[in-house]
Scaffold this motif. Structure first.
Motif, PDB file in Angstrom:
ATOM      1  N   ALA A 437       0.840  -1.208   0.000  1.00  0.00           N
ATOM      2  CA  ALA A 437       0.000   0.000   0.000  1.00  0.00           C
ATOM      3  C   ALA A 437       0.873   1.255   0.000  1.00  0.00           C
ATOM      4  O   ALA A 437       0.575   2.221  -0.715  1.00  0.00           O
ATOM      5  CB  ALA A 437      -0.914  -0.016   1.226  1.00  0.00           C
ATOM      6  N   ARG A 438       1.952   1.222   0.765  1.00  0.00           N
ATOM      7  CA  ARG A 438       2.858   2.383   0.827  1.00  0.00           C
ATOM      8  C   ARG A 438       3.462   2.648  -0.553  1.00  0.00           C
ATOM      9  O   ARG A 438       3.471   3.779  -1.035  1.00  0.00           O
ATOM     10  CB  ARG A 438       3.961   2.062   1.843  1.00  0.00           C
ATOM     11  CG  ARG A 438       4.688   3.272   2.398  1.00  0.00           C
ATOM     12  CD  ARG A 438       5.653   2.883   3.509  1.00  0.00           C
ATOM     13  NE  ARG A 438       6.588   1.832   3.120  1.00  0.00           N
ATOM     14  CZ  ARG A 438       6.736   0.675   3.745  1.00  0.00           C
ATOM     15  NH1 ARG A 438       6.002   0.388   4.789  1.00  0.00           N
ATOM     16  NH2 ARG A 438       7.630  -0.225   3.341  1.00  0.00           N
ATOM     17  N   PHE A 439       3.902   1.582  -1.192  1.00  0.00           N
ATOM     18  CA  PHE A 439       4.518   1.721  -2.515  1.00  0.00           C
ATOM     19  C   PHE A 439       3.512   2.295  -3.524  1.00  0.00           C
ATOM     20  O   PHE A 439       3.819   3.235  -4.262  1.00  0.00           O
ATOM     21  CB  PHE A 439       5.030   0.352  -2.997  1.00  0.00           C
ATOM     22  CG  PHE A 439       5.571   0.373  -4.406  1.00  0.00           C
ATOM     23  CD1 PHE A 439       6.857   0.817  -4.669  1.00  0.00           C
ATOM     24  CD2 PHE A 439       4.782  -0.032  -5.474  1.00  0.00           C
ATOM     25  CE1 PHE A 439       7.353   0.865  -5.974  1.00  0.00           C
ATOM     26  CE2 PHE A 439       5.261   0.009  -6.782  1.00  0.00           C
ATOM     27  CZ  PHE A 439       6.545   0.451  -7.027  1.00  0.00           C
ATOM     28  N   LEU A 440       2.303   1.736  -3.517  1.00  0.00           N
ATOM     29  CA  LEU A 440       1.298   2.171  -4.502  1.00  0.00           C
ATOM     30  C   LEU A 440       0.879   3.615  -4.259  1.00  0.00           C
ATOM     31  O   LEU A 440       0.683   4.381  -5.212  1.00  0.00           O
ATOM     32  CB  LEU A 440       0.081   1.245  -4.475  1.00  0.00           C
ATOM     33  CG  LEU A 440       0.345  -0.171  -4.985  1.00  0.00           C
ATOM     34  CD1 LEU A 440      -0.916  -1.012  -4.926  1.00  0.00           C
ATOM     35  CD2 LEU A 440       0.890  -0.145  -6.398  1.00  0.00           C
ATOM     36  N   ALA A 441       0.753   3.995  -2.961  1.00  0.00           N
ATOM     37  CA  ALA A 441       0.372   5.381  -2.659  1.00  0.00           C
ATOM     38  C   ALA A 441       1.453   6.332  -3.155  1.00  0.00           C
ATOM     39  O   ALA A 441       1.158   7.385  -3.737  1.00  0.00           O
ATOM     40  CB  ALA A 441       0.157   5.549  -1.158  1.00  0.00           C
ATOM     41  N   ASP A 442       2.696   5.926  -2.970  1.00  0.00           N
ATOM     42  CA  ASP A 442       3.808   6.779  -3.420  1.00  0.00           C
ATOM     43  C   ASP A 442       3.790   6.919  -4.945  1.00  0.00           C
ATOM     44  O   ASP A 442       3.885   8.019  -5.483  1.00  0.00           O
ATOM     45  CB  ASP A 442       5.130   6.160  -2.945  1.00  0.00           C
ATOM     46  CG  ASP A 442       6.322   6.935  -3.452  1.00  0.00           C
ATOM     47  OD1 ASP A 442       6.323   8.161  -3.262  1.00  0.00           O
ATOM     48  OD2 ASP A 442       7.225   6.330  -4.072  1.00  0.00           O
ATOM     49  N   VAL A 443       3.626   5.797  -5.643  1.00  0.00           N
ATOM     50  CA  VAL A 443       3.628   5.831  -7.115  1.00  0.00           C
ATOM     51  C   VAL A 443       2.454   6.667  -7.628  1.00  0.00           C
ATOM     52  O   VAL A 443       2.622   7.543  -8.485  1.00  0.00           O
ATOM     53  CB  VAL A 443       3.565   4.389  -7.691  1.00  0.00           C
ATOM     54  CG1 VAL A 443       3.228   4.406  -9.170  1.00  0.00           C
ATOM     55  CG2 VAL A 443       4.887   3.671  -7.468  1.00  0.00           C
ATOM     56  N   GLN A 444       1.254   6.419  -7.074  1.00  0.00           N
ATOM     57  CA  GLN A 444       0.085   7.160  -7.554  1.00  0.00           C
ATOM     58  C   GLN A 444       0.214   8.649  -7.212  1.00  0.00           C
ATOM     59  O   GLN A 444      -0.201   9.505  -7.996  1.00  0.00           O
ATOM     60  CB  GLN A 444      -1.215   6.576  -6.986  1.00  0.00           C
ATOM     61  CG  GLN A 444      -1.585   5.213  -7.568  1.00  0.00           C
ATOM     62  CD  GLN A 444      -1.684   5.211  -9.101  1.00  0.00           C
ATOM     63  OE1 GLN A 444      -2.144   6.172  -9.706  1.00  0.00           O
ATOM     64  NE2 GLN A 444      -1.247   4.132  -9.742  1.00  0.00           N
ATOM     65  N   GLY A 445       0.821   8.936  -6.068  1.00  0.00           N
ATOM     66  CA  GLY A 445       1.047  10.338  -5.688  1.00  0.00           C
ATOM     67  C   GLY A 445       1.930  11.026  -6.707  1.00  0.00           C
ATOM     68  O   GLY A 445       1.640  12.140  -7.156  1.00  0.00           O
ATOM     69  N   ARG A 446       2.998  10.336  -7.095  1.00  0.00           N
ATOM     70  CA  ARG A 446       3.918  10.948  -8.050  1.00  0.00           C
ATOM     71  C   ARG A 446       3.315  11.031  -9.444  1.00  0.00           C
ATOM     72  O   ARG A 446       3.657  11.878 -10.240  1.00  0.00           O
ATOM     73  CB  ARG A 446       5.240  10.168  -8.079  1.00  0.00           C
ATOM     74  CG  ARG A 446       6.099  10.541  -6.876  1.00  0.00           C
ATOM     75  CD  ARG A 446       7.484  10.026  -7.000  1.00  0.00           C
ATOM     76  NE  ARG A 446       7.530   8.583  -6.778  1.00  0.00           N
ATOM     77  CZ  ARG A 446       8.400   7.780  -7.360  1.00  0.00           C
ATOM     78  NH1 ARG A 446       9.266   8.250  -8.220  1.00  0.00           N
ATOM     79  NH2 ARG A 446       8.389   6.486  -7.088  1.00  0.00           N
TER      80      ARG A 446
END
Ligand code: N01
Length: 494
Positions: A437-446
């Motif tokens: 979830a942390r990884f996906l939130a970071d990617v989608q944020g960017r």
């Protein structure tokens, strides 16, 4: 060399089943042999080695990344014939790679994986294939997402009485000489084969929905002297590869992942490229994109615009209303009588994964896990699916550099997980949901203010909800730093 005797599928439990004999599958096989991981097998649905480069044989098929960069770092080839490799040369490279690295005994062609289920009690995957079941402790999926041809949903498509095919399943038996050909789509595939088939067509009509940004290609043959240098002075070859890497990588590092001043400068360059080849103002207008450069894949070609100037080629920019037995009818009532229709309409990214029936821990299917969109930790591992590693998975696609660099990092990630299991004498490794979830939130944020989302286009990078599940929003260096070696704190080992 492609024809493989159909050997029986392995009966013992494999340490690893590799799906696909393209770049990812072969790279994984090579690294397994080097690291002593086994027994392993490679199953491939097609009848030859090379994955996408075995399947896509349309005229003019080539790679838009230079050959010395579009190859495995551990399988160098000093004598690439051109700066940009053509399909046949890449396919031959992959066949030789499989042979020279001892992968042929592990290979099972014509073997399609139809499903896989995690057996909790035995801690292994039970895999169904078109040729029978296989058991494996772990799976590396090297299928990628661009192997499910997408055919457009145009009314009457099936009614066409001439020959019709998709660019990825080219009908070489169809003689295009003197024919009236319609090509639907103007993406990376179309711009490569349109100049080739226009040479023999009586008339070619290109149906364009959205024009593409096209930059000069400057392809050239690699001379004998350079080949000799790359052969006898390996450092020279490595230096050349390194130079190519940085030329491409700088695009991401300089900020081409966002709309910026640089975007405007690159657009001006592309417009000049168009103006040089197309003096006709009205045609130029039609070929000029209305979204920002980089939002869709930037294409490179020196022969597409000149092909559009041929007297036997016309560009149709109206909306297609329907396909009839005779050809294509436009919404404004205009009709194009055709003998052949070529669909250059790309691939169904999610469909490529969705067709696989993968059942993880507790009966959770991959389709259920991805009901709100595809996602994986580092694009590689999915919570609930132990010992499953995706190569070229969600959000690892690149717009600016060679995918092979990403694949190599993904292979190392998978191997580091498998080696950790072996070291600890355990059998299952699974990404922690919070790490994913942390990884996906970071990617989608960017991604949210990236060129792919904010550049004014829609593309296959986005799913039905508009979420970008295809692209890695950063540099290759950043991806490799994060993905190359799995951090065990992100994983649960059991
Ligand atoms: O497909 P695409 P592709 N009616 O999706 C149009 C890789 N690749 O096969 O833009 C009318 O790019 C669609 O129009 P629009 C690479 O990753 C790599 O060319 O959606 N038109 C578009 O023009 C690439 O991105 C190499 O408005 C319709 C076209 O079809 C990926 O493969 C070479 C339509 C599809 O373009 C796919 O490329 C080739 C409809 N209903 C490919 N539906 C290299 O060199 C779709 N279109 C490495």
């Amino acid at each position: 060399m492609n024809a493989q005797p159909t050997r029986p599928l392995p009966q013992q439990t494999l340490a690893l089943l590799i799906i696909g004999a393209g770049f990812s599958g072969l790279a994984t096989g090579i690294r397994c042999r080097q690291e002593g991981i086994g027994p392993f097998a490679i199953v491939e649905k097609g009848d030859g080695i090379g994955g996408t480069w075995h399947e896509n044989t349309y005229p003019g098929a080539a790679c838009d990344i230079p050959s010395h960069l579009y190859s495995l770092s551990y399988v160098p080839k000093h004598d690439w014939s051109r700066l940009y490799p053509q399909q046949a040369e890449i396919a031959a490279y992959l066949r030789e790679t499989a042979r020279d690295h001892g992968l042929l005994p592990h290979l099972h062609l014509g073997t399609a994986v139809t499903g896989a289920a995690w057996d909790e009690a035995q801690s292994l995957w039970r895999v169904e294939t078109s040729r029978g079941p296989v058991r494996a402790r772990a799976i590396v999926s090297g299928m990628g997402g661009l192997h499910h041809p997408a055919l457009p949903d145009i009314p009457g498509r099936e009614s066409f009485s001439g020959t019709a095919f998709h660019s990825a399943t080219w009908d070489h038996a169809c003689d295009l000489g003197g024919k009236r050909i319609g090509v639907i789509g103007t993406g990376a595939s179309a711009i490569q084969f349109v100049p080739e088939i226009a040479k023999e067509a009586a008339h070619l009509t290109l149906f364009q929905r959205t024009p593409a940004w096209i930059m000069p290609k400057h392809d050239r043959a690699i001379g004998a002297r350079a080949k000799a240098a790359y052969r006898f002075v390996p450092f020279a070859r490595r230096l050349f590869r390194e130079r190519l890497f940085w030329i491409h990588e700088l695009r991401a590092l300089m900020g081409f992942t966002k709309v910026s001043k640089l975007t405007g400068q690159a657009e001006a360059m592309a417009r000049r490229h168009l103006a040089r080849a197309v003096p006709d103002k009205a045609l130029r207008e039609k070929l000029t994109p209305r979204y920002r450069l980089g939002c869709k894949r930037v294409l490179i070609s020196d022969d597409f615009y000149p092909a559009m100037m041929r007297p036997n080629v016309s560009l149709e920019t109206g909306r297609i209303a329907r396909i009839t037995p005779e050809g294509v009818v436009m919404q404004d009532g205009g009709a194009h009588a055709l003998d052949v229709i070529v669909y250059a309409t790309g691939f169904d990214l999610t469909g490529s994964f969705r067709t696989l029936d993968i059942v993880g821990r507790g009966g959770l299917t991959l389709a259920q896990a991805w009901r709100d969109g595809m996602g994986a930790f580092q694009g590689i591992t999915v919570a609930g699916f132990p010992n499953l590693f995706l190569m070229m998975g969600p959000n690892t696609g690149l717009g600016h550099n060679s995918m092979i660099l990403m694949i190599e990092a993904q292979v190392e990630h998978a191997l580091s997980c498998l080696k950790a299991l072996a070291r600890q004498g355990r059998t299952a490794i699974e990404v922690r949901p919070e790490a994913q979830a942390r990884f996906l939130a970071d990617v989608q944020g960017r991604l949210s203010d990236s060129i792919w989302q904010a550049g004014g286009c829609t593309s296959w990078y986005q799913n039905e909800q508009g979420r970008n599940t295809a692209i890695w929003p950063g540099s290759v260096l950043a991806y490799r730093r994060g993905a190359r070696r799995a951090r065990l704190s992100d994983y649960r080992v059991s």
